[in-house]
Motif scaffolding. Structure first.
Motif, PDB file in Angstrom:
ATOM      1  N   LYS A  76      -7.617  -1.822   2.020  1.00 52.98           N
ATOM      2  CA  LYS A  76      -6.682  -1.136   2.223  1.00 52.98           C
ATOM      3  C   LYS A  76      -6.736   0.107   1.807  1.00 52.98           C
TER       4      LYS A  76
ATOM      5  N   SER B 123       0.836  -1.083  -0.058  1.00 52.40           N
ATOM      6  CA  SER B 123       0.049   0.080  -0.071  1.00 52.40           C
ATOM      7  C   SER B 123       0.967   1.123  -0.075  1.00 52.40           C
TER       8      SER B 123
ATOM      9  N   GLU C 239      -9.343   2.247   3.064  1.00 49.92           N
ATOM     10  CA  GLU C 239      -9.364   2.579   4.301  1.00 49.92           C
ATOM     11  C   GLU C 239      -8.326   3.937   4.337  1.00 49.92           C
TER      12      GLU C 239
ATOM     13  N   SER D  46      -3.411  -0.005  -3.289  1.00 57.62           N
ATOM     14  CA  SER D  46      -3.114  -1.163  -2.459  1.00 57.62           C
ATOM     15  C   SER D  46      -3.604  -2.435  -3.273  1.00 57.62           C
TER      16      SER D  46
END
Length: 364
Positions: free
Chosen positions: A247, A214, A250, A242
């Motif tokens: 991810k 990421s 997020e 990512s």
């Protein structure tokens, strides 16, 4: 083939201005007996042309496709190509355009080679527009027009032999901070600095390499009107990528939260937009395209190496539409910079790899 490469590189085709190079490629493919169709996506995408799909019949019913893109990143002056010590480079302070005209050249030559005898299997060439600004041509392309069930995208700037089996999901954030302008020398307390809000937001973000799969980055920021005015407006553009889509979501969410905090701390309003530029993928081990790619590389005398990438390509858009395809290295380097280069020999090797994949497809 090498003369064709130079000629194509010297035709300007930044994203949105593909018309001239598209016409040149249509002319060459038609001259070698391919049926060439251009879709009507240019109106939707803002590209200078639609996507091109060229087709040549094969000996049997099966068909495979190869893909490349017609556009380049912007350049401020005309491209002039030099060949020095067996390496193609730009003579000036511009890109070379090997991304992706090296691949386009190879695919036109592939069709030329089969002009007389025909292809051992059906051959389709997909040449997309405006790839460099978010894969927009490939996103708009309707794969129902393909006769092929497997394909190969020649668009990774790394040594030939690499087979890209993982690509990230790319999320983009655009944030606009709106504050209150005031005279910076007389009444700064009456203002609310949009630049200070954006700076605080960026300082609160975790950027760079987040983990092994990421990344996050703020790439653009701008605002204000004059040094003596508390800035009332500032915008930034950021991204998160990512190999794990959760991810990426997020990370971009945390960056958006940081913008909200920075705006609140400095008395500014905030407008944010989050968009998925492309969806990541992991090529399944049972992929027919993967198997053919690796068999073709071995047939051409190269040992395939499976690698992940941090970038995106038309393979992302096509795989998201359910197309079995794989991204292959094309032997270019330093793409998007004045140092961009490709060894002349690599054009020949790329062509041999494509020939070998055709032969493996016919054998299967």
């Amino acid at each position: 083939m090498h003369d064709r490469f130079v000629s194509l590189c010297e035709i300007p085709s930044p994203s949105g201005q593909e018309r001239e190079v598209a016409d040149a490629v249509i002319s060459e493919l038609s001259a070698v007996g391919m049926e060439v169709a251009e879709d009507d996506t240019a109106t939707e995408t803002g590209a200078g042309s639609g996507n091109l799909l060229a087709r040549m019949a094969g000996s049997g019913e099966d068909s495979i496709f190869f893909a490349a893109h017609l556009d380049t990143v912007p350049h401020s002056e005309p491209v002039s190509v030099a060949l020095e010590d067996g390496v193609y480079r730009s003579r000036g302070d511009t890109i070379l355009g090997a991304d992706n005209k090296a691949a386009v050249t190879v695919l036109v030559e592939l069709a030329e080679r089969h002009r007389a005898a025909g292809s051992p299997v059906g051959l389709e060439l997909l040449l997309t527009a405006s790839e460099e600004v978010g894969l927009v041509g490939a996103h708009a392309f309707d794969p129902a027009g393909l006769a092929s069930t497997v394909g190969f995208v020649l668009d990774h700037a790394s040594p030939i032999g690499e087979v890209i089996t993982e690509s990230p999901t790319h999320q983009r954030l655009t944030a606009t901070f709106t504050g209150v302008e005031a005279h910076a020398g007389l009444r700064p307390e009456d203002g609310s600095s949009a630049i200070a809000a954006a700076a605080a937001a960026i300082a609160a973000m975790q950027l760079g390499r987040l983990d092994a799969e990421s990344t996050a980055n703020v790439g653009l920021i701008g605002g204000g009107t004059a040094p003596n005015v508390v800035p009332g407006r500032c915008s930034l553009e950021a991204e998160a990528r990512s190999l794990d889509p959760a991810k990426a979501a997020e990370a971009i969410g945390e960056m958006s939260d940081a913008c909200a905090w920075g705006a609140s701390e400095h008395g500014c309003d905030l407008d944010t937009k989050v968009a998925e530029v492309f969806r990541g993928y992991r090529v399944p081990s049972g992929s027919e395209a993967l198997g053919l790619a690796e068999a073709g590389l071995r047939r051409a005398g190269l040992e395939p190496v499976r690698v992940p990438t941090g970038g995106g390509s038309d393979a992302n858009a096509l795989m998201a539409k359910g197309v079995d395809c794989v991204l292959l290295a094309n032997g270019t380097s330093a793409n998007h910079t004045p140092a961009e280069a490709v060894e002349a020999h690599n054009l020949d090797v790329m062509l041999e790899v494509c020939e070998a994949i055709l032969a493996e497809a016919a054998r299967c």
